[in-house]
Design a protein around this motif. Structure first.
Motif, PDB file in Angstrom:
ATOM      1  N   ARG A  52      -1.584 -29.811-105.218  1.00 14.45           N
ATOM      2  CA  ARG A  52      -1.633 -30.828-104.168  1.00 14.45           C
ATOM      3  C   ARG A  52      -0.327 -31.606-104.040  1.00 14.45           C
ATOM      4  O   ARG A  52       0.078 -31.962-102.935  1.00 14.45           O
ATOM      5  N   TYR A  53       0.318 -31.889-105.159  1.00 12.47           N
ATOM      6  CA  TYR A  53       1.509 -32.737-105.151  1.00 12.47           C
ATOM      7  C   TYR A  53       2.709 -32.040-105.784  1.00 12.47           C
ATOM      8  O   TYR A  53       2.629 -31.553-106.913  1.00 12.47           O
ATOM      9  N   GLU A  54       3.816 -32.070-105.079  1.00  5.96           N
ATOM     10  CA  GLU A  54       5.078 -31.569-105.622  1.00  5.96           C
ATOM     11  C   GLU A  54       5.505 -32.424-106.826  1.00  5.96           C
ATOM     12  O   GLU A  54       6.157 -31.941-107.750  1.00  5.96           O
ATOM     13  N   GLY A  55       5.123 -33.693-106.807  1.00  2.94           N
ATOM     14  CA  GLY A  55       5.517 -34.635-107.850  1.00  2.94           C
ATOM     15  C   GLY A  55       4.685 -34.593-109.121  1.00  2.94           C
ATOM     16  O   GLY A  55       4.891 -35.399-110.023  1.00  2.94           O
ATOM     17  N   VAL A  56       3.750 -33.666-109.233  1.00  4.29           N
ATOM     18  CA  VAL A  56       2.986 -33.495-110.473  1.00  4.29           C
ATOM     19  C   VAL A  56       3.414 -32.170-111.083  1.00  4.29           C
ATOM     20  O   VAL A  56       3.266 -31.112-110.472  1.00  4.29           O
ATOM     21  N   THR A  57       3.981 -32.260-112.278  1.00  2.50           N
ATOM     22  CA  THR A  57       4.535 -31.081-112.950  1.00  2.50           C
ATOM     23  C   THR A  57       4.009 -30.998-114.382  1.00  2.50           C
ATOM     24  O   THR A  57       3.438 -31.965-114.889  1.00  2.50           O
ATOM     25  N   PRO A  58       4.234 -29.850-115.041  1.00  6.89           N
ATOM     26  CA  PRO A  58       3.858 -29.766-116.457  1.00  6.89           C
ATOM     27  C   PRO A  58       4.561 -30.884-117.243  1.00  6.89           C
ATOM     28  O   PRO A  58       5.691 -31.262-116.937  1.00  6.89           O
ATOM     29  N   ALA A  59       3.903 -31.380-118.231  1.00  7.99           N
ATOM     30  CA  ALA A  59       4.384 -32.555-118.964  1.00  7.99           C
ATOM     31  C   ALA A  59       5.658 -32.296-119.754  1.00  7.99           C
ATOM     32  O   ALA A  59       5.821 -31.260-120.386  1.00  7.99           O
ATOM     33  N   TYR A  60       6.527 -33.292-119.725  1.00 10.71           N
ATOM     34  CA  TYR A  60       7.769 -33.308-120.486  1.00 10.71           C
ATOM     35  C   TYR A  60       7.452 -33.536-121.960  1.00 10.71           C
ATOM     36  O   TYR A  60       6.856 -34.552-122.319  1.00 10.71           O
ATOM     37  N   HIS A  61       7.801 -32.585-122.797  1.00  6.41           N
ATOM     38  CA  HIS A  61       7.655 -32.684-124.269  1.00  6.41           C
ATOM     39  C   HIS A  61       6.228 -32.898-124.769  1.00  6.41           C
ATOM     40  O   HIS A  61       6.023 -33.442-125.850  1.00  6.41           O
ATOM     41  N   MET A  62       5.231 -32.524-123.978  1.00  8.19           N
ATOM     42  CA  MET A  62       3.851 -32.744-124.407  1.00  8.19           C
ATOM     43  C   MET A  62       3.037 -31.469-124.200  1.00  8.19           C
ATOM     44  O   MET A  62       3.481 -30.540-123.538  1.00  8.19           O
ATOM     45  N   ASN A  63       1.826 -31.452-124.741  1.00 10.24           N
ATOM     46  CA  ASN A  63       0.916 -30.328-124.573  1.00 10.24           C
ATOM     47  C   ASN A  63       0.534 -30.222-123.095  1.00 10.24           C
ATOM     48  O   ASN A  63      -0.135 -31.095-122.550  1.00 10.24           O
ATOM     49  N   PHE A 110       3.646 -42.570-121.033  1.00  4.79           N
ATOM     50  CA  PHE A 110       4.990 -43.024-121.373  1.00  4.79           C
ATOM     51  C   PHE A 110       5.937 -42.813-120.209  1.00  4.79           C
ATOM     52  O   PHE A 110       5.716 -41.987-119.332  1.00  4.79           O
ATOM     53  N   VAL A 111       6.997 -43.628-120.202  1.00  3.94           N
ATOM     54  CA  VAL A 111       7.948 -43.661-119.098  1.00  3.94           C
ATOM     55  C   VAL A 111       9.311 -44.077-119.639  1.00  3.94           C
ATOM     56  O   VAL A 111       9.394 -44.815-120.626  1.00  3.94           O
ATOM     57  N   ASN A 112      10.383 -43.606-118.991  1.00  5.94           N
ATOM     58  CA  ASN A 112      11.722 -44.036-119.366  1.00  5.94           C
ATOM     59  C   ASN A 112      12.013 -45.344-118.624  1.00  5.94           C
ATOM     60  O   ASN A 112      11.964 -45.394-117.397  1.00  5.94           O
ATOM     61  N   VAL A 113      12.321 -46.400-119.382  1.00 12.45           N
ATOM     62  CA  VAL A 113      12.504 -47.718-118.776  1.00 12.45           C
ATOM     63  C   VAL A 113      13.820 -47.839-118.009  1.00 12.45           C
ATOM     64  O   VAL A 113      13.937 -48.702-117.144  1.00 12.45           O
ATOM     65  N   GLU A 114      14.787 -47.006-118.313  1.00 12.81           N
ATOM     66  CA  GLU A 114      16.072 -47.090-117.630  1.00 12.81           C
ATOM     67  C   GLU A 114      16.087 -46.308-116.323  1.00 12.81           C
ATOM     68  O   GLU A 114      16.525 -46.811-115.300  1.00 12.81           O
ATOM     69  N   THR A 115      15.616 -45.068-116.350  1.00  8.79           N
ATOM     70  CA  THR A 115      15.685 -44.243-115.139  1.00  8.79           C
ATOM     71  C   THR A 115      14.432 -44.345-114.288  1.00  8.79           C
ATOM     72  O   THR A 115      14.492 -44.115-113.087  1.00  8.79           O
ATOM     73  N   PHE A 116      13.297 -44.657-114.874  1.00  6.35           N
ATOM     74  CA  PHE A 116      12.017 -44.786-114.183  1.00  6.35           C
ATOM     75  C   PHE A 116      11.840 -43.664-113.162  1.00  6.35           C
ATOM     76  O   PHE A 116      11.607 -43.886-111.979  1.00  6.35           O
ATOM     77  N   ASP A 117      11.987 -42.429-113.654  1.00  2.75           N
ATOM     78  CA  ASP A 117      11.904 -41.277-112.773  1.00  2.75           C
ATOM     79  C   ASP A 117      10.512 -40.642-112.742  1.00  2.75           C
ATOM     80  O   ASP A 117      10.073 -40.143-111.707  1.00  2.75           O
ATOM     81  N   PHE A 118       9.819 -40.670-113.863  1.00  2.99           N
ATOM     82  CA  PHE A 118       8.458 -40.133-113.927  1.00  2.99           C
ATOM     83  C   PHE A 118       7.746 -40.726-115.121  1.00  2.99           C
ATOM     84  O   PHE A 118       8.372 -41.314-116.005  1.00  2.99           O
ATOM     85  N   CYS A 119       6.422 -40.559-115.137  1.00  2.00           N
ATOM     86  CA  CYS A 119       5.644 -40.936-116.310  1.00  2.00           C
ATOM     87  C   CYS A 119       4.871 -39.708-116.769  1.00  2.00           C
ATOM     88  O   CYS A 119       4.591 -38.808-115.983  1.00  2.00           O
ATOM     89  N   ASN A 120       4.585 -39.658-118.038  1.00  2.00           N
ATOM     90  CA  ASN A 120       3.700 -38.628-118.603  1.00  2.00           C
ATOM     91  C   ASN A 120       2.366 -39.287-118.857  1.00  2.00           C
ATOM     92  O   ASN A 120       2.313 -40.380-119.446  1.00  2.00           O
ATOM     93  N   ILE A 121       1.302 -38.622-118.423  1.00  2.00           N
ATOM     94  CA  ILE A 121      -0.035 -39.161-118.644  1.00  2.00           C
ATOM     95  C   ILE A 121      -0.986 -38.058-119.060  1.00  2.00           C
ATOM     96  O   ILE A 121      -0.799 -36.888-118.707  1.00  2.00           O
TER      97      ILE A 121
END
Length: 156
Positions: free
Chosen positions: A101-112, A77-88
């Motif tokens: 490895r990546y600064e851009g991979v973080t614990p998931a927003y609102h997910m397990n 899922f992704v926010n269509v307005e801000t398109f800042d990150f996706c949860n996968i």
């Protein structure tokens, strides 16, 4: 002034602009990933569809979440307005490595956080890697489906 050669993967580079200048890779024709291309990619998988299940949420951010599913199960899922990150969804044994490895991979927003990661588009994760992670997320979810639903995804 000496021109620096472009690395072979410059088109996939997501390095912030300030860092690109420091290492001499200032691409001139890179088209950064956008919501339209990302949406098209997510919907390219067999049986994938989209929905916006939080239209009545109190948070404006959550109201704009676009969820990609296969057989009623979310894979991204992704926010269509801000398109800042996706949860996968992600294999638990890969999460720590990706976060290191990546600064851009973080614990998931609102997910397990054991099974999901957030991947930020404006950080250091190459577009190709983001696409690979989305595909792996789809594959994980599809593999968890009941046999009959999995078989339906594999028919031409």
């Amino acid at each position: 002034m000496t021109a620096f050669p472009q690395p072979p993967n410059a088109a996939a580079c997501r390095t912030p602009e300030k860092h690109r200048k420091n290492i001499g890779i200032i691409p001139t024709s890179i088209k950064p990933m956008n919501i339209e291309d990302f949406r098209t990619y997510c919907l390219s998988f067999k049986g994938a569809y989209e929905k916006m299940p939080f239209e009545k949420a109190t948070s404006a951010y959550d109201r704009n979440l676009l969820v990609f599913c296969v057989a009623e199960k979310w894979f991204c899922f992704v926010n269509v307005e801000t398109f800042d990150f996706c949860n996968i969804k992600c294999a638990p044994d890969r999460i720590v490595d990706l976060q290191e490895r990546y600064e851009g991979v973080t614990p998931a927003y609102h997910m397990n956080k054991k099974h999901w990661i957030s991947v930020h588009f404006d950080k250091d994760v190459p577009d190709r890697t983001i696409e690979d992670l989305v595909k792996q997320s789809y594959d994980l979810v599809a593999a968890s489906l009941p046999k009959k639903e999995r078989a339906a995804l594999q028919t031409p």
